[in-house]
Motif scaffolding. Structure first.
Motif, PDB file in Angstrom:
ATOM      1  N   GLY A 196       0.811  -1.213   0.000  1.00 41.57           N
ATOM      2  CA  GLY A 196       0.000   0.000   0.000  1.00 41.57           C
ATOM      3  C   GLY A 196       0.843   1.262   0.000  1.00 41.57           C
ATOM      4  O   GLY A 196       1.884   1.336   0.674  1.00 41.57           O
ATOM      5  N   SER A 197       0.383   2.252  -0.743  1.00 37.32           N
ATOM      6  CA  SER A 197       1.153   3.484  -0.908  1.00 37.32           C
ATOM      7  C   SER A 197       1.320   4.244   0.405  1.00 37.32           C
ATOM      8  O   SER A 197       2.404   4.756   0.711  1.00 37.32           O
ATOM      9  CB  SER A 197       0.478   4.380  -1.950  1.00 37.32           C
ATOM     10  OG  SER A 197      -0.883   4.606  -1.601  1.00 37.32           O
ATOM     11  N   LEU A 198       0.266   4.336   1.186  1.00 42.06           N
ATOM     12  CA  LEU A 198       0.343   5.093   2.437  1.00 42.06           C
ATOM     13  C   LEU A 198       1.278   4.409   3.429  1.00 42.06           C
ATOM     14  O   LEU A 198       2.091   5.072   4.095  1.00 42.06           O
ATOM     15  CB  LEU A 198      -1.041   5.257   3.049  1.00 42.06           C
ATOM     16  CG  LEU A 198      -1.098   5.967   4.404  1.00 42.06           C
ATOM     17  CD1 LEU A 198      -0.526   7.371   4.303  1.00 42.06           C
ATOM     18  CD2 LEU A 198      -2.534   6.012   4.931  1.00 42.06           C
ATOM     19  N   THR A 199       1.172   3.101   3.539  1.00 39.24           N
ATOM     20  CA  THR A 199       2.028   2.360   4.467  1.00 39.24           C
ATOM     21  C   THR A 199       3.495   2.561   4.137  1.00 39.24           C
ATOM     22  O   THR A 199       4.319   2.854   5.023  1.00 39.24           O
ATOM     23  CB  THR A 199       1.691   0.861   4.421  1.00 39.24           C
ATOM     24  OG1 THR A 199       0.323   0.675   4.778  1.00 39.24           O
ATOM     25  CG2 THR A 199       2.583   0.069   5.374  1.00 39.24           C
ATOM     26  N   ARG A 206       4.679   6.385   4.738  1.00 42.90           N
ATOM     27  CA  ARG A 206       4.919   6.716   6.148  1.00 42.90           C
ATOM     28  C   ARG A 206       6.151   5.996   6.685  1.00 42.90           C
ATOM     29  O   ARG A 206       6.929   6.580   7.452  1.00 42.90           O
ATOM     30  CB  ARG A 206       3.682   6.378   6.979  1.00 42.90           C
ATOM     31  CG  ARG A 206       2.519   7.316   6.736  1.00 42.90           C
ATOM     32  CD  ARG A 206       1.394   7.135   7.737  1.00 42.90           C
ATOM     33  NE  ARG A 206       0.828   5.796   7.696  1.00 42.90           N
ATOM     34  CZ  ARG A 206      -0.333   5.459   8.244  1.00 42.90           C
ATOM     35  NH1 ARG A 206      -1.038   6.390   8.880  1.00 42.90           N
ATOM     36  NH2 ARG A 206      -0.797   4.234   8.169  1.00 42.90           N
ATOM     37  N   ASP A 232      -4.322   4.648   0.640  1.00 42.30           N
ATOM     38  CA  ASP A 232      -3.498   3.457   0.782  1.00 42.30           C
ATOM     39  C   ASP A 232      -3.809   2.500  -0.368  1.00 42.30           C
ATOM     40  O   ASP A 232      -4.455   1.467  -0.185  1.00 42.30           O
ATOM     41  CB  ASP A 232      -3.751   2.788   2.137  1.00 42.30           C
ATOM     42  CG  ASP A 232      -2.619   1.857   2.534  1.00 42.30           C
ATOM     43  OD1 ASP A 232      -1.495   2.059   2.030  1.00 42.30           O
ATOM     44  OD2 ASP A 232      -2.838   0.953   3.353  1.00 42.30           O
ATOM     45  N   THR A 267      -0.875  10.897   6.206  1.00 45.64           N
ATOM     46  CA  THR A 267      -2.013  10.189   6.791  1.00 45.64           C
ATOM     47  C   THR A 267      -3.338  10.813   6.362  1.00 45.64           C
ATOM     48  O   THR A 267      -4.327  10.108   6.120  1.00 45.64           O
ATOM     49  CB  THR A 267      -1.903  10.199   8.325  1.00 45.64           C
ATOM     50  OG1 THR A 267      -0.658   9.597   8.712  1.00 45.64           O
ATOM     51  CG2 THR A 267      -3.048   9.438   8.967  1.00 45.64           C
ATOM     52  N   LYS A 294      -3.295  -0.243  -3.282  1.00 46.03           N
ATOM     53  CA  LYS A 294      -2.547  -1.471  -3.511  1.00 46.03           C
ATOM     54  C   LYS A 294      -2.907  -2.019  -4.881  1.00 46.03           C
ATOM     55  O   LYS A 294      -4.012  -1.798  -5.385  1.00 46.03           O
ATOM     56  CB  LYS A 294      -2.883  -2.522  -2.442  1.00 46.03           C
ATOM     57  CG  LYS A 294      -2.523  -2.137  -1.019  1.00 46.03           C
ATOM     58  CD  LYS A 294      -2.885  -3.256  -0.064  1.00 46.03           C
ATOM     59  CE  LYS A 294      -2.576  -2.864   1.384  1.00 46.03           C
ATOM     60  NZ  LYS A 294      -2.944  -3.955   2.335  1.00 46.03           N
TER      61      LYS A 294
END
Length: 446
Positions: free
Chosen positions: A50-53, A56, A164, A159, A166
């Motif tokens: 996932g992009s957000l994971t 961060r 997020d 955030t 995928k």
């Protein structure tokens, strides 16, 4: 900002760590090598986790690397910390660019990429004067500690705004390909960067170079046989991507040397303070920022091929013009030359970045992005290595005990000549290359 803020602090860093200023090319190249090594795997990680994971996590790694840079007291410690920073930087790459490439029509891609990069250009504008100000009036270590509040702000903004995303299907990680490419890139660049200034013995540096070439050759052999290689070399059969990768690489070798050579020349050769050096250095970035706002108009009117050839030649002339600087050159004249040169280089990079994806379908954009990004970072790192070697040779041939102003002009001529080689490759582009992306009629005479 982090990649440019250090440039004006190199002399102070060298003095504090008791090393030769040219030796600090290793600190610059280690960051770029880390980017080149981890960018391909970061694209796979963003698709998988996932992009957000990943974004961060990247910020956290980058913040840790910044803290370690700030507390480093020796060159090996500093180089290792910069490498860790580069891992964080590499993990951020796929999030922004891939989202843009996958969601924007090709006719609007140049404008979208400009929107994406204009905010990022504030970093090169603010970096050199900020680094010079901190180094002159505080201490170079604070250059890295200011990344802590910036990173915390980045975690909050990521955030809030980054989804997020995928991929629905992700191929297994090409672990063998990753290890071969990582060892090849890192050993080759580190061997070149450590040669000549007795950071390690000549035998060790040569062994690193040869081993790096062997590993890279092994990766090429592996990639041609793997079903899902980490970097698909078959993409180089696409003429526009091939021109963007190879032509862009030669051009970036020359331009990548500027953040290394220019601050050293202004401070060690001309006697400027880090702050005044930084204020002058940021003129190029200011010109680059302005050009990003009108790049799409140039491409729509003249087409990619003509812009890349004519503007590329002007950019090389702007690089060679820096070689004419002397301690007696008026400050305002240097600002004008760097400002105009920044405009040419910005238009060239915008065009190169866009033409690379002109004929790539969306299913292979992740692979193409990884390939182009790796080539970009390696070529910039190679520019620093080549500039350091040319500067060292100039210093020794002229018989100077320390670096003086007369040592720098041959180095600028050498890196400019390498950048000029890109024009030979860009001439192979068809006249209508990227016509859809530029918003031009395919049948319009070039």
């Amino acid at each position: 900002m982090d990649s440019t803020v250090i440039s004006t602090s190199l002399p102070a860093l060298a003095l504090d760590m008791n090393v030769d200023p040219i030796s600090l090319k290793l600190a610059l190249t280690s960051y770029l090598v880390s980017l080149a090594v981890f960018i391909p795997i970061s694209g796979w990680m963003a698709d998988r986790f996932g992009s957000l994971t990943i974004f961060r996590s990247a910020i956290c790694v980058f913040m840790l690397g910044s803290i370690l840079c700030g507390v480093s007291s020796t060159l090996p410690q500093f180089v290792a910390a910069r490498f860790l920073q580069g891992i964080g930087g590499a993990m951020m790459v796929p999030v922004g660019r891939l989202v843009i490439l996958r969601s924007v029509e090709k006719v609007n891609l140049v404008k979208a990429l400009s929107y994406l990069t204009i905010p990022a250009l504030f970093g090169p504008v603010l970096g050199p004067p900020l680094g010079g100000f901190i180094t002159t009036y505080f201490h170079w270590r604070w250059i890295f500690f200011i990344n802590i509040p910036i990173s915390i702000l980045g975690l909050y903004l990521a955030t809030r705004f980054i989804p997020d995303l995928k991929a629905e299907q992700v191929a297994p990680l090409d672990l063998k390909g990753f290890l071969l490419s990582a060892l090849g890139c890192s050993l080759l660049m580190m061997g070149l960067a450590t040669a000549g200034r007795h950071l390690v013995s000549g035998e060790v540096a040569l062994t690193c170079v040869l081993a790096g070439l062997v590993f890279l050759a092994a990766y090429v052999w592996h990639a041609r046989r793997a079903s899902a290689p980490l970097i698909d070399l078959a993409l180089l059969k696409i003429p526009t991507l091939r021109a963007g990768v190879f032509g862009g690489s030669f051009y970036r070798v020359g331009i990548g040397a500027i953040p290394f050579l220019l601050p050293l020349m202004l401070q060690l050769g001309f006697g400027y303070t880090p702050f005044h050096s930084g204020m002058l250095t940021c003129a190029s970035a200011a010109g680059a920022m302005f050009m990003k706002t009108i790049a799409a108009r140039f491409l729509r009117r003249y087409g990619f091929r003509r812009v890349l050839l004519v503007n590329g030649a002007l950019g090389v002339l702007g690089l060679w013009a820096i070689a004419t600087f002397t301690p007696q050159t008026p400050y305002l004249l240097m600002v004008v030359i760097l400002l105009i040169g920044g405009c040419f280089r910005s238009l060239q990079f915008t065009s190169l970045n866009a033409i690379s994806y002109a004929d790539v379908d969306k299913l292979r954009l992740s692979q193409a992005t990884s390939m182009a990004s790796v080539a970009q970072q390696l070529s910039i790192g190679m520019g620093v290595v080549l500039a350091g070697f040319a500067l060292q040779m100039s210093n020794e041939i002229q018989g100077h005990a320390t670096l003086v102003a007369q040592d720098f002009w041959p180095a600028f001529l050498v890196v400019g000549a390498v950048a000029a080689c890109a024009l030979l490759m860009l001439r192979q582009l068809p006249h209508d290359a990227g016509a859809e992306m530029a918003g031009r009629d395919d049948n319009r005479p070039a």
